[in-house]
Design an enzyme around this catalytic site. Sequence first.
Site, PDB file in Angstrom:
ATOM      1  N   ASP A  63      -1.401 -13.048  28.724  1.00  0.00           N
ATOM      2  CA  ASP A  63      -0.189 -13.713  29.202  1.00  0.00           C
ATOM      3  C   ASP A  63       0.060 -14.952  28.342  1.00  0.00           C
ATOM      4  O   ASP A  63      -0.761 -15.863  28.300  1.00  0.00           O
ATOM      5  CB  ASP A  63      -0.375 -14.114  30.671  1.00  0.00           C
ATOM      6  N   ASP A  72       6.428 -11.396  27.581  1.00  0.00           N
ATOM      7  CA  ASP A  72       5.366 -12.351  27.263  1.00  0.00           C
ATOM      8  C   ASP A  72       3.996 -11.977  27.805  1.00  0.00           C
ATOM      9  O   ASP A  72       3.050 -12.764  27.689  1.00  0.00           O
ATOM     10  CB  ASP A  72       5.748 -13.745  27.776  1.00  0.00           C
ATOM     11  N   GLU A  73       3.851 -10.796  28.389  1.00  0.00           N
ATOM     12  CA  GLU A  73       2.545 -10.411  28.922  1.00  0.00           C
ATOM     13  C   GLU A  73       2.375  -8.897  28.879  1.00  0.00           C
ATOM     14  O   GLU A  73       3.343  -8.140  28.864  1.00  0.00           O
ATOM     15  CB  GLU A  73       2.342 -10.932  30.346  1.00  0.00           C
TER      16      GLU A  73
END
Length: 421
Positions: free
Chosen positions: A21, A117-118
Site C-alpha cells: 500500500d 495505489d495498493e
Amino acid sequence: MFAFCLYKCYTLSMRRILHCDANNFYASVECMLDTSLKDKYVAVSGNPDKRHGIILAKNQKAKAMGVKTGETIWEAKKKCPELVLVPPQYDEYVRISNKIFDMYCQYTDRVEPFGIDECWLDVTHSTKLFKSAENIAEELRERVKKEIGITISVGVSFNKIFAKLGSDMKKPDAVTVIDEDNYKQKVWPLDVGDLLMIGRHTQEKLRKIGINTIGDLANAPLKILTDKFGIVGEKIKQNAMGQNDEPVRLYYERPVPKSIGNSTTLPKDVSKREEAQAVIMALSEMVAIRLRRHSFVASGLHLGIKYNDLTYFGKQIKLPEKINSAGKLCDYAMRIYDEVPKRLPIRAFSVSTFDLSDGEENVQLSLLDDIEKTEKLQRLDKSLDDIRKKYGYGALKSAAVLEFPHITDDLEDSDFKPFKK
C-alpha cells in the site's frame, strides 16, 4: 477425497501473500514532483470554484493535524491553517502507479490491484529465490523508496485478508508480518471494523449482538452469524479465523467490473431540460468512451440526481439492448430524467452502466436499426475515441454539449479520471 483435503490445507497454509500500500499516494506523488512541498502540510483537493472543494488526499504531516480525506476545504483549513492545497494530477498518479506495479511484477506474475495505489502479490514460489516473503517485502519497500521516491507499507501473511490488515497496522514505510503462529495475538484484538468486507452498517449490526473485535467474530457461533447475515456471515467468520483461500489473480487477468459510471457536481444549478440533457450527454460520452476502451457493453443504466438541498434521487433500468454508444445511453438516461420529480434545481448528476459483458461483438441491433448506419456510427465512435485519446475529451464535443458552455465547459478529463486501476 481425504488426501485431497489434506493437500489443499497444506498448500494454503504454505501460501505467502503480500499487500503493498503506497502511503498517502496522491499527496506523496505531489511532494515527490515538487520538492518544495516536502516539509509542508499538503493536501490534494478538488476545485472549490467548481463546488468540488473537498480533500482528496493528504500527506503524513497534514494527517497528523487531523486533516481527513472527504472533508471540506474549510474544515481542513480550520484544523491546519498552514495547509497547502494542490490540484490533482491524475496522469501523473497513473504514471507513477504503473512504474510501481511494473516493479512488483518483477517478483511474481500474481499481482492483483486493489486500486491505483495498493495490491496483493502472491510470492509463494518467489521465496525460493528470495529466501522469505519478509525479505521480498523489505526489498520492495526499499526499492520503491529509492527508485520511485515515495514509501509503501507492506503486510505479509498467508491469506489476502490478513495481508491487507498487516499493511494497515503500521504506517508509513513499514513491514508487518502476520503468520500462522501470531495471528490470534495480532489480529483478534483489533476492532471488527478493521476487517475487509465489514462496512459501517455491518459493523453496527455486529456490535448489537456483542461482537466488537475480530476475535469475537472468529469465536461467534456460526448459526448466529448466518441467521443475521446469511452466507456473508459464514464468509466474514472464515476471514476472521484466517481461513480465506481466495487466490491472487494474475496481473493481466482482467475481471469484468460490476459497473462503469461518471458523475459531476455542476458549477451552476440547472432547472431546464435542455441544460440537463447537455450534462447527461457529456457524462454519457465519458461513460461510453470507457466502455469502448475496455471492450465492454452494458445491459443496465442508472441515473442519479442530487438537488441543491443535497437530497438524492436515483433510478435504474434494464436496457432492451447491449450498448456502448453515448447517444443511446443519453436517450435512455433522458427517459429516466423525464420521470424525475422537478421540485428543485439540480446540483449534480451521475450516469452509470451495469450488467456489463465483455466484447464488442455482443452489441445487439434492434429490428428497427439500419445495420449499415449502425456500422458507420461504430466507426465514427472509434475515430472520436482515437482523437480524444490523443488530445483529451475537450478536443471534440457534441452539439448538445457545446450549446451550454457555461455548464459543460468544466466537464473535462480531470473530473472523470477513475481512481481504480
